[in-house]
Design a protein around this motif. Structure first.
Motif, PDB file in Angstrom:
ATOM      1  N   LEU A 194       0.819  -1.210   0.000  1.00 54.57           N
ATOM      2  CA  LEU A 194       0.000   0.000   0.000  1.00 54.57           C
ATOM      3  C   LEU A 194       0.854   1.261   0.000  1.00 54.57           C
ATOM      4  O   LEU A 194       0.518   2.246  -0.663  1.00 54.57           O
ATOM      5  CB  LEU A 194      -0.948  -0.001   1.193  1.00 54.57           C
ATOM      6  CG  LEU A 194      -2.094  -1.004   1.085  1.00 54.57           C
ATOM      7  CD1 LEU A 194      -2.807  -1.146   2.419  1.00 54.57           C
ATOM      8  CD2 LEU A 194      -3.063  -0.585   0.003  1.00 54.57           C
ATOM      9  N   TYR A 195       1.951   1.233   0.721  1.00 58.97           N
ATOM     10  CA  TYR A 195       2.851   2.395   0.716  1.00 58.97           C
ATOM     11  C   TYR A 195       3.447   2.608  -0.684  1.00 58.97           C
ATOM     12  O   TYR A 195       3.601   3.747  -1.132  1.00 58.97           O
ATOM     13  CB  TYR A 195       3.962   2.226   1.751  1.00 58.97           C
ATOM     14  CG  TYR A 195       3.488   2.336   3.177  1.00 58.97           C
ATOM     15  CD1 TYR A 195       2.515   3.253   3.565  1.00 58.97           C
ATOM     16  CD2 TYR A 195       4.032   1.533   4.167  1.00 58.97           C
ATOM     17  CE1 TYR A 195       2.092   3.354   4.883  1.00 58.97           C
ATOM     18  CE2 TYR A 195       3.618   1.628   5.497  1.00 58.97           C
ATOM     19  CZ  TYR A 195       2.644   2.540   5.835  1.00 58.97           C
ATOM     20  OH  TYR A 195       2.230   2.641   7.143  1.00 58.97           O
ATOM     21  N   GLU A 196       3.749   1.520  -1.370  1.00 58.20           N
ATOM     22  CA  GLU A 196       4.256   1.638  -2.745  1.00 58.20           C
ATOM     23  C   GLU A 196       3.196   2.248  -3.659  1.00 58.20           C
ATOM     24  O   GLU A 196       3.502   3.113  -4.488  1.00 58.20           O
ATOM     25  CB  GLU A 196       4.703   0.271  -3.266  1.00 58.20           C
ATOM     26  CG  GLU A 196       5.984  -0.229  -2.635  1.00 58.20           C
ATOM     27  CD  GLU A 196       6.327  -1.665  -3.034  1.00 58.20           C
ATOM     28  OE1 GLU A 196       5.646  -2.238  -3.916  1.00 58.20           O
ATOM     29  OE2 GLU A 196       7.300  -2.206  -2.466  1.00 58.20           O
ATOM     30  N   GLN A 197       1.952   1.797  -3.522  1.00 55.23           N
ATOM     31  CA  GLN A 197       0.851   2.371  -4.308  1.00 55.23           C
ATOM     32  C   GLN A 197       0.708   3.861  -4.015  1.00 55.23           C
ATOM     33  O   GLN A 197       0.507   4.670  -4.927  1.00 55.23           O
ATOM     34  CB  GLN A 197      -0.465   1.661  -3.983  1.00 55.23           C
ATOM     35  CG  GLN A 197      -0.554   0.246  -4.475  1.00 55.23           C
ATOM     36  CD  GLN A 197      -1.829  -0.437  -3.995  1.00 55.23           C
ATOM     37  OE1 GLN A 197      -2.694   0.176  -3.373  1.00 55.23           O
ATOM     38  NE2 GLN A 197      -1.953  -1.716  -4.290  1.00 55.23           N
ATOM     39  N   SER A 198       0.824   4.196  -2.747  1.00 56.52           N
ATOM     40  CA  SER A 198       0.711   5.592  -2.353  1.00 56.52           C
ATOM     41  C   SER A 198       1.812   6.429  -3.003  1.00 56.52           C
ATOM     42  O   SER A 198       1.552   7.511  -3.539  1.00 56.52           O
ATOM     43  CB  SER A 198       0.779   5.715  -0.828  1.00 56.52           C
ATOM     44  OG  SER A 198       0.706   7.064  -0.430  1.00 56.52           O
ATOM     45  N   LEU A 199       3.029   5.931  -2.966  1.00 55.07           N
ATOM     46  CA  LEU A 199       4.140   6.661  -3.585  1.00 55.07           C
ATOM     47  C   LEU A 199       3.958   6.816  -5.086  1.00 55.07           C
ATOM     48  O   LEU A 199       4.247   7.877  -5.649  1.00 55.07           O
ATOM     49  CB  LEU A 199       5.465   5.974  -3.273  1.00 55.07           C
ATOM     50  CG  LEU A 199       5.961   6.118  -1.838  1.00 55.07           C
ATOM     51  CD1 LEU A 199       7.206   5.253  -1.613  1.00 55.07           C
ATOM     52  CD2 LEU A 199       6.258   7.577  -1.520  1.00 55.07           C
ATOM     53  N   LEU A 200       3.471   5.769  -5.764  1.00 53.19           N
ATOM     54  CA  LEU A 200       3.223   5.861  -7.201  1.00 53.19           C
ATOM     55  C   LEU A 200       2.167   6.919  -7.511  1.00 53.19           C
ATOM     56  O   LEU A 200       2.291   7.661  -8.484  1.00 53.19           O
ATOM     57  CB  LEU A 200       2.788   4.506  -7.762  1.00 53.19           C
ATOM     58  CG  LEU A 200       3.876   3.456  -7.896  1.00 53.19           C
ATOM     59  CD1 LEU A 200       3.278   2.112  -8.293  1.00 53.19           C
ATOM     60  CD2 LEU A 200       4.919   3.902  -8.909  1.00 53.19           C
ATOM     61  N   ALA A 201       1.141   6.981  -6.682  1.00 54.78           N
ATOM     62  CA  ALA A 201       0.113   8.004  -6.879  1.00 54.78           C
ATOM     63  C   ALA A 201       0.688   9.400  -6.653  1.00 54.78           C
ATOM     64  O   ALA A 201       0.360  10.334  -7.391  1.00 54.78           O
ATOM     65  CB  ALA A 201      -1.076   7.746  -5.959  1.00 54.78           C
ATOM     66  N   TRP A 202       1.554   9.549  -5.655  1.00 56.35           N
ATOM     67  CA  TRP A 202       2.193  10.854  -5.412  1.00 56.35           C
ATOM     68  C   TRP A 202       3.053  11.247  -6.605  1.00 56.35           C
ATOM     69  O   TRP A 202       3.045  12.417  -7.013  1.00 56.35           O
ATOM     70  CB  TRP A 202       3.055  10.829  -4.146  1.00 56.35           C
ATOM     71  CG  TRP A 202       2.274  10.970  -2.889  1.00 56.35           C
ATOM     72  CD1 TRP A 202       2.083  10.025  -1.934  1.00 56.35           C
ATOM     73  CD2 TRP A 202       1.570  12.128  -2.424  1.00 56.35           C
ATOM     74  NE1 TRP A 202       1.299  10.501  -0.914  1.00 56.35           N
ATOM     75  CE2 TRP A 202       0.970  11.802  -1.190  1.00 56.35           C
ATOM     76  CE3 TRP A 202       1.388  13.401  -2.927  1.00 56.35           C
ATOM     77  CZ2 TRP A 202       0.207  12.705  -0.478  1.00 56.35           C
ATOM     78  CZ3 TRP A 202       0.598  14.307  -2.206  1.00 56.35           C
ATOM     79  CH2 TRP A 202       0.042  13.936  -0.989  1.00 56.35           C
TER      80      TRP A 202
END
Length: 176
Positions: free
Chosen positions: A161-169
């Motif tokens: 989820l943190y990786e997904q969050s970073l990709l969205a950022w």
């Protein structure tokens, strides 16, 4: 005293001409208002043509609200009114589905991070530009859901989820 709009006292033929001119200029608000005024005077006047113009004006204004203005609820309302005249075409159905999905995702934002992450993930993949905040809300929801998983002692799931969050950022920074 409350101010009320001045009623249009023009004959029905003049109102139809005004609506047609506004239609040709893609001025959907004027088309709808003029056709409603015309219908109040004579509901049977050129009924088939008026219904067709009303459908097109409501459909086009609904899509404009959703696509260009980010006014999802208003757009959905116009599309639902247009659907009373005729079935919606595939483009209108597509945008209506995306708007509904965004509103569903937004209903979970700050309330249920897992559901917000799931639904904003769907919006992020299918219609990331439906509003200007899809990337941001997906990033926040993913991050907060990751925090919840850390507290639940599930660090591996949180990492994803943190990786997904970073990709969205990153997407947000690349396409503001």
């Amino acid at each position: 005293p409350i101010a009320t709009p001045t009623p249009n006292l023009a004959p029905v033929e003049d109102l139809f001409a005004q609506a047609l001119a506004a239609y040709l200029n893609s001025d959907w608000d004027v088309v709808i208002d003029t056709l409603l005024a015309m219908r109040a005077k004579d509901p049977a006047y050129r009924a088939v043509e008026v219904d067709g113009m009303m459908y097109s004006a409501l459909r086009n204004r609904g899509l404009k609200h959703i696509k260009s203005e980010g006014l999802l609820e208003e757009g959905l309302y116009d599309l639902s009114l247009a659907e009373r005249f005729a079935p919606l075409d595939s483009e209108a159905e597509e945008y209506r589905g995306w708007a509904r999905l965004y509103l569903l995702a937004n209903s979970f934002f700050g309330v249920n991070w897992a559901e917000a992450t799931y639904y904003f993930g769907q919006v992020y993949l299918t219609a990331p530009y439906i509003t200007t905040d899809v990337y941001l809300k997906y990033a926040i929801a993913s991050n907060r859901h990751g925090d919840e998983l850390i507290l639940a002692d599930e660090p591996c799931d949180a990492e994803e989820l943190y990786e997904q969050s970073l990709l969205a950022w990153v997407s947000l920074a690349a396409f503001p």
